[in-house]
Design a protein around this motif. Structure first.
Motif, PDB file in Angstrom:
ATOM      1  N   ASP A 178      42.015  -7.528 -11.831  1.00 23.36           N
ATOM      2  CA  ASP A 178      41.643  -9.082 -12.061  1.00 23.36           C
ATOM      3  C   ASP A 178      40.270  -9.950 -11.731  1.00 23.36           C
ATOM      4  OD1 ASP A 178      44.461  -9.102 -12.545  1.00 23.36           O
ATOM      5  OD2 ASP A 178      45.166  -9.695 -10.743  1.00 23.36           O
ATOM      6  N   VAL A 179      39.725 -10.453 -12.938  1.00 22.10           N
ATOM      7  CA  VAL A 179      38.316 -10.740 -13.112  1.00 22.10           C
ATOM      8  C   VAL A 179      38.271 -12.019 -13.631  1.00 22.10           C
ATOM      9  CG1 VAL A 179      35.957 -10.273 -14.283  1.00 22.10           C
ATOM     10  CG2 VAL A 179      37.654  -8.194 -14.190  1.00 22.10           C
ATOM     11  N   VAL A 180      37.409 -12.938 -12.482  1.00 21.76           N
ATOM     12  CA  VAL A 180      37.209 -14.797 -12.575  1.00 21.76           C
ATOM     13  C   VAL A 180      36.024 -14.322 -12.701  1.00 21.76           C
ATOM     14  CG1 VAL A 180      38.080 -16.462 -12.024  1.00 21.76           C
ATOM     15  CG2 VAL A 180      39.499 -14.486 -10.664  1.00 21.76           C
ATOM     16  N   THR A 181      35.591 -15.511 -13.794  1.00 22.01           N
ATOM     17  CA  THR A 181      33.893 -15.415 -14.365  1.00 22.01           C
ATOM     18  C   THR A 181      33.905 -17.081 -13.447  1.00 22.01           C
ATOM     19  OG1 THR A 181      34.837 -15.965 -16.300  1.00 22.01           O
ATOM     20  CG2 THR A 181      34.068 -13.887 -15.851  1.00 22.01           C
ATOM     21  N   GLY A 182      32.564 -16.906 -13.396  1.00 23.85           N
ATOM     22  CA  GLY A 182      32.057 -18.134 -13.256  1.00 23.85           C
ATOM     23  C   GLY A 182      32.918 -19.138 -12.161  1.00 23.85           C
ATOM     24  N   PHE A 183      33.247 -19.008 -10.999  1.00 21.80           N
ATOM     25  CA  PHE A 183      33.663 -19.018  -9.652  1.00 21.80           C
ATOM     26  C   PHE A 183      32.528 -18.879  -9.155  1.00 21.80           C
ATOM     27  CE2 PHE A 183      36.290 -18.519  -5.803  1.00 21.80           C
ATOM     28  CZ  PHE A 183      36.976 -18.765  -6.003  1.00 21.80           C
ATOM     29  N   ARG A 184      32.193 -20.192  -8.291  1.00 22.92           N
ATOM     30  CA  ARG A 184      31.191 -19.910  -6.994  1.00 22.92           C
ATOM     31  C   ARG A 184      31.320 -20.376  -6.396  1.00 22.92           C
ATOM     32  NH1 ARG A 184      27.067 -22.745 -11.056  1.00 22.92           N
ATOM     33  NH2 ARG A 184      27.114 -21.797 -12.856  1.00 22.92           N
ATOM     34  N   VAL A 185      31.235 -19.282  -5.010  1.00 19.99           N
ATOM     35  CA  VAL A 185      32.707 -19.693  -3.617  1.00 19.99           C
ATOM     36  C   VAL A 185      31.462 -21.006  -2.901  1.00 19.99           C
ATOM     37  CG1 VAL A 185      32.756 -18.735  -0.929  1.00 19.99           C
ATOM     38  CG2 VAL A 185      32.890 -17.019  -3.787  1.00 19.99           C
ATOM     39  N   ALA A 186      32.342 -21.854  -2.726  1.00 25.91           N
ATOM     40  CA  ALA A 186      32.546 -23.264  -1.685  1.00 25.91           C
ATOM     41  C   ALA A 186      33.320 -23.206  -0.427  1.00 25.91           C
ATOM     42  CB  ALA A 186      32.964 -24.188  -2.192  1.00 25.91           C
ATOM     43  N   GLU A 187      33.905 -22.459  -0.354  1.00 23.29           N
ATOM     44  CA  GLU A 187      34.656 -22.449   0.843  1.00 23.29           C
ATOM     45  C   GLU A 187      36.055 -21.262   1.488  1.00 23.29           C
ATOM     46  OE1 GLU A 187      38.028 -25.353   3.557  1.00 23.29           O
ATOM     47  OE2 GLU A 187      37.025 -26.149   1.899  1.00 23.29           O
ATOM     48  N   PHE A 188      36.363 -21.062   2.696  1.00 25.67           N
ATOM     49  CA  PHE A 188      37.427 -20.140   2.959  1.00 25.67           C
ATOM     50  C   PHE A 188      37.425 -19.984   3.775  1.00 25.67           C
ATOM     51  CE2 PHE A 188      33.478 -17.621   1.725  1.00 25.67           C
ATOM     52  CZ  PHE A 188      34.019 -16.012   1.222  1.00 25.67           C
ATOM     53  N   ARG A 189      38.677 -20.151   3.530  1.00 24.21           N
ATOM     54  CA  ARG A 189      40.183 -21.253   4.198  1.00 24.21           C
ATOM     55  C   ARG A 189      41.638 -20.162   4.672  1.00 24.21           C
ATOM     56  NH1 ARG A 189      41.869 -24.054   0.875  1.00 24.21           N
ATOM     57  NH2 ARG A 189      43.870 -23.799   0.878  1.00 24.21           N
ATOM     58  N   ASP A 190      41.599 -20.416   6.182  1.00 26.16           N
ATOM     59  CA  ASP A 190      42.581 -19.228   6.916  1.00 26.16           C
ATOM     60  C   ASP A 190      43.698 -20.159   6.028  1.00 26.16           C
ATOM     61  OD1 ASP A 190      43.565 -17.427   9.016  1.00 26.16           O
ATOM     62  OD2 ASP A 190      44.052 -19.204   9.538  1.00 26.16           O
ATOM     63  N   GLN A 191      44.903 -19.054   5.999  1.00 24.62           N
ATOM     64  CA  GLN A 191      46.108 -18.644   5.164  1.00 24.62           C
ATOM     65  C   GLN A 191      47.072 -18.179   6.371  1.00 24.62           C
ATOM     66  OE1 GLN A 191      45.868 -17.984   1.394  1.00 24.62           O
ATOM     67  NE2 GLN A 191      46.758 -19.834   0.918  1.00 24.62           N
ATOM     68  N   GLY A 192      46.570 -18.510   7.860  1.00 27.71           N
ATOM     69  CA  GLY A 192      47.613 -17.453   8.488  1.00 27.71           C
ATOM     70  C   GLY A 192      47.348 -16.058   8.916  1.00 27.71           C
ATOM     71  N   GLY A 193      46.488 -15.316   8.985  1.00 25.59           N
ATOM     72  CA  GLY A 193      45.851 -13.769   8.665  1.00 25.59           C
ATOM     73  C   GLY A 193      44.987 -13.353   7.443  1.00 25.59           C
TER      74      GLY A 193
END
Length: 435
Positions: A261-276
């Motif tokens: 699955d390719v997602v374009t124009g995606f500039r990472v701003a945040e990582f959030r924990d989802q229980g592992g």
């Protein structure tokens, strides 16, 4: 100062080649390597196959040093990093013998008795190279000149789109990797995310897509900052590095097959924990969720900290040596369109200091091993007083057919080459590499 050695930082491809040229010209050279063996950084990506073929991965002076021992240069094929080490770099280090010192970290370089501010008598003072060994013992080495070939491998770029770690990126370190994976079997049945548009990211995506074929339930998501996926496919028939062209073809096939699955124009701003697992949010608010692991393969950057007490000139955008920045700007050039960059272009305000190899390119991802070999040939000729040879251009590069850089990622493919243009990470020069 002619009685002092030339100190070379890093026993990688360019550092060892520089030592070979110095030895051939009768210069006393010391190579300082923080790893416990030659080409320690290359060994860390030993599972990755280079784009460059064997004839493009050995230096002429190194070959002349090795051949009397019965060694012969490989002439066919595209080695992995490990094969490059075993077949060339380790034998070269062995031939250099005690000139190469292992387990020595360079912590700084300065002029003896002069910090960066002091003008008086500066050029008449030798360099002093500050070191620390594996036991923590500090020492100082005086040098007539310094060649910094320490590379960029230890400084991967973060996933955050603005050049700093995204929110939560440091806290999520256990679930984020910054190197091309080797064995990916542990991710069978999981959702794995790859961030990056270069060839390191492509390598990772292809490894993971093979896992997805074998292990039902495995999901692979590829996040691209660019607005189009076209740029990741390379120069196609216009690329004279056939292994790199093949990589782009394979990437196109797995995307078209729906395995990724390719997602374009995606500039990472945040990582959030989802229980592992991780949720990844973009600057525009989109989210990719339930990521068991993330491979952030967004390139490398140089570390100028060890040169902070010297007067150096780096390009403000690329952090490359200023004298070559216009020639290597990835928004304009591919690795095949760059002219030779020799001692004159690599010279620093601090006379006798040269930054070579991948580090000389800063954040530009278009470096090739051949370019580095030409750099050190010219630099060592200059140090030996052979200015005619230093000024001569002996570099012949392949026509890569690619040239696009980060500057145009909102607009799609660049127009300076006939084929669509990716942001190139060459493996013959550094992994994430590689050229």
């Amino acid at each position: 100062m002619d009685e002092l050695p030339v100190v070379i930082i890093g026993a990688g491809p360019q550092g060892l080649a520089a030592a070979a040229h110095a030895t051939e010209r009768g210069l006393d050279a010391i190579v300082l390597e923080r790893g416990d063996a030659a080409a320690a950084a290359v060994s860390e990506w030993g599972h990755v196959r280079l784009f460059s073929s064997w004839p493009e991965l050995t230096d002429a002076a190194a070959r002349r040093l090795l051949e009397p021992s019965g060694w012969s240069a490989p002439t066919v094929g595209f080695p992995t990093g490990a094969e490059w080490v075993d077949g060339y770099l380790a034998p070269l280090a062995g031939a250099l013998g005690e000139r190469v010192r292992y387990g020595v970290t360079v912590t700084g370089v300065a002029r003896q008795g002069r910090d960066k501010v002091v003008d008086g008598g500066r050029r008449g003072q030798p360099f002093v190279v500050h070191t620390r060994n594996v036991d923590g013992v500090e020492a100082r080495i005086l040098a007539r000149s310094v060649i910094d070939a320490s590379g960029t491998w230890g400084q991967p770029n973060p996933a955050g789109a603005d050049g700093y770690p995204a929110l939560g990126e440091n806290a999520s370190a256990d679930l984020i990797s910054y190197r091309i994976p080797d064995d990916v079997s542990a991710f069978a049945g999981a959702h794995v995310v790859v961030i990056g548009a270069g060839h390191s990211a492509t390598h990772a995506v292809l490894r993971l897509s093979e896992l997805a074929r074998r292990a039902p339930g495995t999901r692979v998501t590829w996040l691209l900052r660019r607005g189009s996926a076209t740029n990741v496919f390379g120069g196609g028939a216009g690329d004279e590095l056939p292994e790199r062209a093949a990589l782009g073809v394979r990437a196109r096939r797995v995307i078209e097959s729906g395995m990724v699955d390719v997602v374009t124009g995606f500039r990472v701003a945040e990582f959030r924990d989802q229980g592992g697992a991780l949720a990844i949010r973009s600057e525009d608010g989109r989210e990719v969720t339930d990521a068991a692991h993330v491979f952030a393969l967004t390139g490398f950057r140089p570390d100028a900290e060890l040169l902070r007490e010297l007067r150096i000139d780096l390009d403000p955008a690329l952090e490359a040596v200023a004298g070559i920045a216009a020639e290597i700007d990835p928004n304009i050039h591919s690795c095949g369109s760059v002219s030779a960059t020799g001692a004159r272009q690599l010279a620093q305000p601090e006379q006798g200091l040269f930054v070579v190899g991948a580090k000389s390119y800063g954040r530009a991802p278009t470096f090739l091993a051949l370019t580095g070999f030409e750099q050190v040939r010219s630099v060592v000729a200059h140090l030996a007083g052979d200015h005619e040879s230093a000024a001569r251009n002996e570099l012949v590069l392949p026509d890569t057919g690619v040239c696009g850089g980060a500057g145009g990622f909102d607009e799609g493919a660049s127009g300076c080459c006939a084929a669509p243009a990716p942001s190139v990470l060459q493996i013959g020069a550094r992994p994430v590499p590689v050229g």
